[in-house]
Design a protein around this motif. Structure first.
Motif, PDB file in Angstrom:
ATOM      1  N   ALA A 167       0.838  -1.451  -0.013  1.00 17.98           N
ATOM      2  CA  ALA A 167      -0.041  -0.013   0.024  1.00 17.98           C
ATOM      3  C   ALA A 167       0.784   1.271  -0.186  1.00 17.98           C
ATOM      4  O   ALA A 167       0.488   2.412  -0.478  1.00 17.98           O
ATOM      5  CB  ALA A 167      -0.952   0.200   1.201  1.00 17.98           C
ATOM      6  N   VAL A 168       2.054   1.067   0.442  1.00 21.57           N
ATOM      7  CA  VAL A 168       2.961   2.264   0.209  1.00 21.57           C
ATOM      8  C   VAL A 168       3.438   2.557  -0.764  1.00 21.57           C
ATOM      9  O   VAL A 168       3.569   3.900  -1.090  1.00 21.57           O
ATOM     10  CB  VAL A 168       4.172   2.223   1.577  1.00 21.57           C
ATOM     11  CG1 VAL A 168       5.229   3.320   1.428  1.00 21.57           C
ATOM     12  CG2 VAL A 168       3.788   1.763   2.846  1.00 21.57           C
ATOM     13  N   VAL A 169       3.703   1.771  -1.766  1.00 17.92           N
ATOM     14  CA  VAL A 169       4.321   1.943  -3.053  1.00 17.92           C
ATOM     15  C   VAL A 169       3.666   2.969  -3.787  1.00 17.92           C
ATOM     16  O   VAL A 169       4.337   3.984  -4.302  1.00 17.92           O
ATOM     17  CB  VAL A 169       4.492   0.654  -3.639  1.00 17.92           C
ATOM     18  CG1 VAL A 169       4.939   0.827  -4.966  1.00 17.92           C
ATOM     19  CG2 VAL A 169       5.582  -0.316  -2.853  1.00 17.92           C
ATOM     20  N   PRO A 170       2.560   2.678  -4.260  1.00 14.76           N
ATOM     21  CA  PRO A 170       2.160   3.812  -5.150  1.00 14.76           C
ATOM     22  C   PRO A 170       1.688   5.043  -4.608  1.00 14.76           C
ATOM     23  O   PRO A 170       2.119   6.116  -5.257  1.00 14.76           O
ATOM     24  CB  PRO A 170       0.716   3.304  -5.648  1.00 14.76           C
ATOM     25  CG  PRO A 170       0.275   2.499  -4.515  1.00 14.76           C
ATOM     26  CD  PRO A 170       1.591   1.597  -4.131  1.00 14.76           C
ATOM     27  N   LEU A 171       1.202   5.414  -3.358  1.00  9.42           N
ATOM     28  CA  LEU A 171       1.374   6.651  -2.668  1.00  9.42           C
ATOM     29  C   LEU A 171       2.620   7.364  -2.449  1.00  9.42           C
ATOM     30  O   LEU A 171       2.817   8.559  -2.554  1.00  9.42           O
ATOM     31  CB  LEU A 171       0.690   6.298  -1.237  1.00  9.42           C
ATOM     32  CG  LEU A 171      -0.616   5.608  -1.339  1.00  9.42           C
ATOM     33  CD1 LEU A 171      -1.258   5.810   0.330  1.00  9.42           C
ATOM     34  CD2 LEU A 171      -1.401   6.080  -2.088  1.00  9.42           C
ATOM     35  N   GLN A 172       3.606   6.369  -2.400  1.00  5.59           N
ATOM     36  CA  GLN A 172       5.241   6.987  -2.279  1.00  5.59           C
ATOM     37  C   GLN A 172       5.339   7.998  -3.350  1.00  5.59           C
ATOM     38  O   GLN A 172       5.906   9.087  -3.303  1.00  5.59           O
ATOM     39  CB  GLN A 172       6.143   6.173  -2.059  1.00  5.59           C
ATOM     40  CG  GLN A 172       7.797   6.421  -2.363  1.00  5.59           C
ATOM     41  CD  GLN A 172       8.673   5.162  -2.373  1.00  5.59           C
ATOM     42  OE1 GLN A 172       8.171   4.142  -2.206  1.00  5.59           O
ATOM     43  NE2 GLN A 172       9.748   5.554  -2.676  1.00  5.59           N
ATOM     44  N   PHE A 173       5.036   7.475  -4.619  1.00  6.75           N
ATOM     45  CA  PHE A 173       5.246   8.048  -5.766  1.00  6.75           C
ATOM     46  C   PHE A 173       4.677   9.238  -6.272  1.00  6.75           C
ATOM     47  O   PHE A 173       4.644  10.507  -6.490  1.00  6.75           O
ATOM     48  CB  PHE A 173       5.708   7.187  -6.924  1.00  6.75           C
ATOM     49  CG  PHE A 173       6.754   6.275  -6.978  1.00  6.75           C
ATOM     50  CD1 PHE A 173       8.234   6.452  -6.915  1.00  6.75           C
ATOM     51  CD2 PHE A 173       6.628   4.955  -6.510  1.00  6.75           C
ATOM     52  CE1 PHE A 173       9.041   5.778  -6.989  1.00  6.75           C
ATOM     53  CE2 PHE A 173       7.535   4.022  -6.398  1.00  6.75           C
ATOM     54  CZ  PHE A 173       8.790   4.493  -6.506  1.00  6.75           C
ATOM     55  N   THR A 174       3.246   9.085  -5.936  1.00  4.26           N
ATOM     56  CA  THR A 174       1.984  10.060  -6.205  1.00  4.26           C
ATOM     57  C   THR A 174       2.205  11.162  -5.333  1.00  4.26           C
ATOM     58  O   THR A 174       2.021  12.208  -5.533  1.00  4.26           O
ATOM     59  CB  THR A 174       0.829   9.601  -6.170  1.00  4.26           C
ATOM     60  OG1 THR A 174       0.536   8.665  -4.978  1.00  4.26           O
ATOM     61  CG2 THR A 174       0.667   8.420  -7.549  1.00  4.26           C
ATOM     62  N   GLY A 175       2.730  10.932  -4.069  1.00  2.00           N
ATOM     63  CA  GLY A 175       2.913  11.935  -2.993  1.00  2.00           C
ATOM     64  C   GLY A 175       4.143  12.985  -3.471  1.00  2.00           C
ATOM     65  O   GLY A 175       4.134  14.020  -2.756  1.00  2.00           O
ATOM     66  N   VAL A 176       5.082  12.709  -4.236  1.00  4.92           N
ATOM     67  CA  VAL A 176       5.907  13.533  -4.488  1.00  4.92           C
ATOM     68  C   VAL A 176       5.332  14.736  -5.209  1.00  4.92           C
ATOM     69  O   VAL A 176       5.630  15.946  -4.951  1.00  4.92           O
ATOM     70  CB  VAL A 176       6.857  12.858  -5.628  1.00  4.92           C
ATOM     71  CG1 VAL A 176       8.068  13.905  -6.116  1.00  4.92           C
ATOM     72  CG2 VAL A 176       7.781  11.417  -5.133  1.00  4.92           C
ATOM     73  N   ALA A 177       4.159  14.530  -5.966  1.00  3.90           N
ATOM     74  CA  ALA A 177       3.560  15.741  -6.640  1.00  3.90           C
ATOM     75  C   ALA A 177       2.878  16.528  -5.496  1.00  3.90           C
ATOM     76  O   ALA A 177       2.857  17.598  -5.729  1.00  3.90           O
ATOM     77  CB  ALA A 177       2.390  15.198  -7.593  1.00  3.90           C
ATOM     78  N   GLU A 178       2.398  16.034  -4.512  1.00  4.66           N
ATOM     79  CA  GLU A 178       2.089  16.740  -3.402  1.00  4.66           C
ATOM     80  C   GLU A 178       3.157  17.560  -2.807  1.00  4.66           C
ATOM     81  O   GLU A 178       2.618  18.809  -2.394  1.00  4.66           O
ATOM     82  CB  GLU A 178       1.509  15.906  -2.313  1.00  4.66           C
ATOM     83  CG  GLU A 178       0.029  15.092  -2.676  1.00  4.66           C
ATOM     84  CD  GLU A 178      -1.239  15.892  -2.494  1.00  4.66           C
ATOM     85  OE1 GLU A 178      -1.088  16.766  -1.678  1.00  4.66           O
ATOM     86  OE2 GLU A 178      -2.266  15.374  -3.190  1.00  4.66           O
ATOM     87  N   VAL A 179       4.321  17.326  -2.788  1.00  5.67           N
ATOM     88  CA  VAL A 179       5.263  18.001  -1.964  1.00  5.67           C
ATOM     89  C   VAL A 179       6.094  19.029  -3.090  1.00  5.67           C
ATOM     90  O   VAL A 179       6.409  20.162  -2.458  1.00  5.67           O
ATOM     91  CB  VAL A 179       6.405  17.034  -1.495  1.00  5.67           C
ATOM     92  CG1 VAL A 179       7.684  17.633  -1.045  1.00  5.67           C
ATOM     93  CG2 VAL A 179       5.851  15.937  -0.698  1.00  5.67           C
TER      94      VAL A 179
END
Length: 377
Positions: free
Chosen positions: A274-286
């Motif tokens: 569950a961490v994996v896809p959010l890790q990469f899409t979270g970059v755009a949030e930052v």
């Protein structure tokens, strides 16, 4: 996979050459870069099949094929975000589930190939498989990242790799995943050995790790679907799954039987996936979607430090203490430490996504190109 059970379901670690893949993709587009990556990875395995020394394998399978994978991975993830800007979490979850599927397929297949064709023949077959990445890359549809009309274009100076080194939230986000990766790969490397340590046979160890990989794939899809809801906060989802992954790691040594370890492996696999896809899409949030590709490549380079550090440290603790309990406790502690850093990000309490799922450029100036990258700390 450790312990001699034969199957390898380890997910691919971050690539130190990730920035190269992101830079080339920004300049030439994802399609040609992925095709070149497929060519290099296939050549790496092909040349490895004719190796006459271990050094030759380092250069071919290690360096050349590894470089090829880096040129495939980062541009592919960037392309997913371009194709599905309003549902990037869900799309990334489905895309990243492919790694789990390939792990499940290649795990039992690799020993069969080795027994049937030997290691040279197996590398030739893996080369043929890798060359198909060129076909997959050719199918990529050229598409630039969407830029709303009201948003000024981002200059090279503002969006380049060097400027990200002065971006406080991005550096904290990268450090968070250096710590996360230091613990994340420990079960994949030493999990089978832990199963054998409690008295199970090779078959039991292989089954536990296969179940972990299957749960990993399911977790990637589920978390992507959950985080794709417009009202959800992606970074809060990421924080929650990271904490649960750390907790599952600390509980893993509590398993003293095949059944217990199987349940714990399923729990860890689901949360870690569950961490994996959010890790990469979270970059755009930052950093904002205009800087996404460069940030993903640079973050992968940083992450490689943690992924290379975690497994040897766990092995050292095993040798020091006589079992893997301390190794898994330490791995869980790394996950918890990385999760705490996510709490410090400006967009954690103020989501940057609007009602339509697209990044909101006004929150904290994270996506406003007129605000210097070093401003939000």
């Amino acid at each position: 996979m450790g312990g001699g059970c034969g199957a390898d379901t380890t997910p691919p670690p971050p690539h130190i050459s990730g920035p190269l893949g992101s830079a080339l993709s920004s300049r030439y587009g994802a399609r040609p870069v992925v095709m070149v990556g497929g060519l290099l990875s296939g050549l790496g395995f092909l040349l490895g099949a004719f190796a006459t020394s271990l050094f030759h394998l380092y250069l071919s399978v290690g360096l050349l094929a590894g470089l090829g994978w880096a040129l495939v991975f980062t541009p592919s993830l960037g392309a997913v975000s371009c194709y599905y800007p309003t549902r990037s979490s869900m799309a990334t979850g489905f895309a990243m589930a492919g790694a789990s599927i390939s792990g499940l397929a290649l795990g039992p297949l690799t020993p069969i190939l080795l027994d049937t064709y030997g290691w040279r023949g197996s590398l030739l077959l893996l080369a043929a498989l890798s060359f198909n990445l060129m076909v997959a890359g050719a199918l990529f549809r050229p598409l630039e990242a969407p830029n709303p009309p009201s948003r000024p274009p981002i200059s090279r100076k503002q969006g380049g790799l060097r400027s990200l080194l002065h971006h406080g939230p991005f550096l904290r986000y990268s450090l968070a995943f250096i710590l996360v990766d230091a613990g994340y790969y420990v079960p994949h490397i030493h999990g089978a050995a832990r199963v054998l340590e409690v008295g199970c046979d090779d078959g039991g160890a292989g089954l536990v790790m296969a179940a972990t990989a299957a749960a990993d794939g399911v977790g990637r899809v589920v978390s992507g679907l959950m985080a794709s809801h417009p009202s959800s906060s992606l970074l809060r989802h990421l924080f929650g799954w990271s904490v649960l992954t750390g907790l599952s790691l600390m509980l893993f040594p509590m398993g003293t039987s095949f059944g217990g370890l199987l349940v714990l492996g399923l729990g860890y696999g689901f949360c870690a996936g569950a961490v994996v896809p959010l890790q990469f899409t979270g970059v755009a949030e930052v950093v904002g979607d205009g800087r996404l590709l460069h940030a993903m490549g640079l973050m992968q380079m940083f992450e490689s430090v943690g992924s290379l550090m975690g497994a040897p440290l766990a092995g050292w603790l095993r040798d020091l203490t006589g079992d893997f309990k301390a190794s898994f406790f330490a791995a869980g502690a790394f996950l918890f430490a990385g999760s705490l850093l996510i709490l410090t990000l400006p967009s954690f309490f103020h989501s940057t996504r609007r009602h339509d799922g697209v990044l909101d450029p006004v929150s904290k100036g994270l996506e406003n190109p007129s605000v210097p990258l070093s401003a939000p700390n």
